[in-house]
Design a protein around this motif. Structure first.
Motif, PDB file in Angstrom:
ATOM      1  N   GLY A  37     -20.278  -5.150 -12.812  1.00  0.00           N
ATOM      2  CA  GLY A  37     -19.813  -6.280 -13.613  1.00  0.00           C
ATOM      3  C   GLY A  37     -20.339  -7.606 -13.094  1.00  0.00           C
ATOM      4  N   ASP A  38     -20.373  -7.754 -11.760  1.00  0.00           N
ATOM      5  CA  ASP A  38     -20.904  -8.984 -11.171  1.00  0.00           C
ATOM      6  C   ASP A  38     -22.393  -9.137 -11.477  1.00  0.00           C
ATOM      7  OD1 ASP A  38     -18.417  -9.517 -10.102  1.00  0.00           O
ATOM      8  OD2 ASP A  38     -18.913  -8.698  -8.119  1.00  0.00           O
ATOM      9  N   MET A  39     -23.124  -8.029 -11.361  1.00  0.00           N
ATOM     10  CA  MET A  39     -24.559  -8.069 -11.654  1.00  0.00           C
ATOM     11  C   MET A  39     -24.796  -8.413 -13.117  1.00  0.00           C
ATOM     12  SD  MET A  39     -25.899  -4.827  -9.358  1.00  0.00           S
ATOM     13  CE  MET A  39     -27.251  -4.538 -10.448  1.00  0.00           C
ATOM     14  N   LEU A  40     -23.996  -7.830 -13.995  1.00  0.00           N
ATOM     15  CA  LEU A  40     -24.134  -8.094 -15.423  1.00  0.00           C
ATOM     16  C   LEU A  40     -23.794  -9.544 -15.741  1.00  0.00           C
ATOM     17  CD1 LEU A  40     -24.801  -6.789 -18.128  1.00  0.00           C
ATOM     18  CD2 LEU A  40     -22.379  -6.207 -18.341  1.00  0.00           C
ATOM     19  N   GLU A  41     -22.735 -10.036 -15.122  1.00  0.00           N
ATOM     20  CA  GLU A  41     -22.341 -11.432 -15.339  1.00  0.00           C
ATOM     21  C   GLU A  41     -23.448 -12.392 -14.889  1.00  0.00           C
ATOM     22  OE1 GLU A  41     -18.772 -14.544 -14.093  1.00  0.00           O
ATOM     23  OE2 GLU A  41     -18.672 -12.451 -13.457  1.00  0.00           O
ATOM     24  N   GLN A  46     -27.813 -16.146 -16.182  1.00  0.00           N
ATOM     25  CA  GLN A  46     -29.209 -16.550 -16.045  1.00  0.00           C
ATOM     26  C   GLN A  46     -29.899 -16.600 -17.409  1.00  0.00           C
ATOM     27  OE1 GLN A  46     -31.079 -13.916 -13.248  1.00  0.00           O
ATOM     28  NE2 GLN A  46     -30.097 -14.857 -11.480  1.00  0.00           N
ATOM     29  N   SER A  47     -29.573 -15.650 -18.273  1.00  0.00           N
ATOM     30  CA  SER A  47     -30.163 -15.627 -19.606  1.00  0.00           C
ATOM     31  C   SER A  47     -29.743 -16.848 -20.405  1.00  0.00           C
ATOM     32  CB  SER A  47     -29.748 -14.360 -20.360  1.00  0.00           C
ATOM     33  OG  SER A  47     -30.214 -13.218 -19.704  1.00  0.00           O
ATOM     34  N   VAL A  48     -28.464 -17.165 -20.340  1.00  0.00           N
ATOM     35  CA  VAL A  48     -27.955 -18.336 -21.065  1.00  0.00           C
ATOM     36  C   VAL A  48     -28.612 -19.613 -20.535  1.00  0.00           C
ATOM     37  CG1 VAL A  48     -25.893 -19.740 -21.467  1.00  0.00           C
ATOM     38  CG2 VAL A  48     -25.789 -17.254 -21.724  1.00  0.00           C
ATOM     39  N   GLN A  49     -28.753 -19.713 -19.212  1.00  0.00           N
ATOM     40  CA  GLN A  49     -29.368 -20.896 -18.616  1.00  0.00           C
ATOM     41  C   GLN A  49     -30.832 -21.019 -19.055  1.00  0.00           C
ATOM     42  OE1 GLN A  49     -27.880 -23.393 -17.074  1.00  0.00           O
ATOM     43  NE2 GLN A  49     -29.849 -24.425 -17.092  1.00  0.00           N
ATOM     44  N   THR A  50     -31.542 -19.913 -19.120  1.00  0.00           N
ATOM     45  CA  THR A  50     -32.940 -19.943 -19.568  1.00  0.00           C
ATOM     46  C   THR A  50     -33.027 -20.418 -21.012  1.00  0.00           C
ATOM     47  OG1 THR A  50     -33.513 -18.141 -18.066  1.00  0.00           O
ATOM     48  CG2 THR A  50     -35.018 -18.555 -19.888  1.00  0.00           C
ATOM     49  N   MET A  51     -32.114 -19.944 -21.850  1.00  0.00           N
ATOM     50  CA  MET A  51     -32.109 -20.370 -23.253  1.00  0.00           C
ATOM     51  C   MET A  51     -31.788 -21.867 -23.369  1.00  0.00           C
ATOM     52  SD  MET A  51     -32.952 -17.605 -24.760  1.00  0.00           S
ATOM     53  CE  MET A  51     -32.602 -17.822 -26.468  1.00  0.00           C
TER      54      MET A  51
END
Length: 104
Positions: A37-41, A46-51
């Motif tokens: 769960g931590d890895m997924l979070e 990171q994906s949201v920040q890149t977007m």
């Protein structure tokens, strides 16, 4: 959102080893390292920040406050991230559908 192959392989090996060493074949609770769960979070954040970075650079490019190369680089990174997220989502849905098809 790039996860090095060596980290993924080590995590898989660690999880597989824990599952094999527990009576009944059930996986034990993790004792060290981040949970799934931590890895997924972390991957999602990171994906949201890149977007967001892609959006910000696009807005700066429109008003002339950013170099064109930086805008293209940020937008390309955002596009690749989106494609990866969609691919993972499709795999998760496919796996879930396969589980639903299993006989009880």
């Amino acid at each position: 959102m790039a996860i090095p192959f060596s980290n993924a392989a080590a995590a898989y090996t660690n999880a597989a080893t824990r599952g094999l060493n527990v009576p009944g074949g059930r996986a034990a609770a993790p004792t060290d390292g981040p949970s799934f769960g931590d890895m997924l979070e972390e991957a999602v954040s990171q994906s949201v920040q890149t977007m967001r970075t892609g959006e910000e650079m696009t807005a700066k490019g429109v008003v002339g406050k950013a170099d064109l190369a930086d805008v293209v680089n940020a937008v390309t990174n955002a596009e690749v991230t989106l494609q990866a997220v969609v691919s993972v989502r499709d795999k998760v849905i496919s796996a879930y559908q396969e589980i639903l098809r299993m006989p009880m």
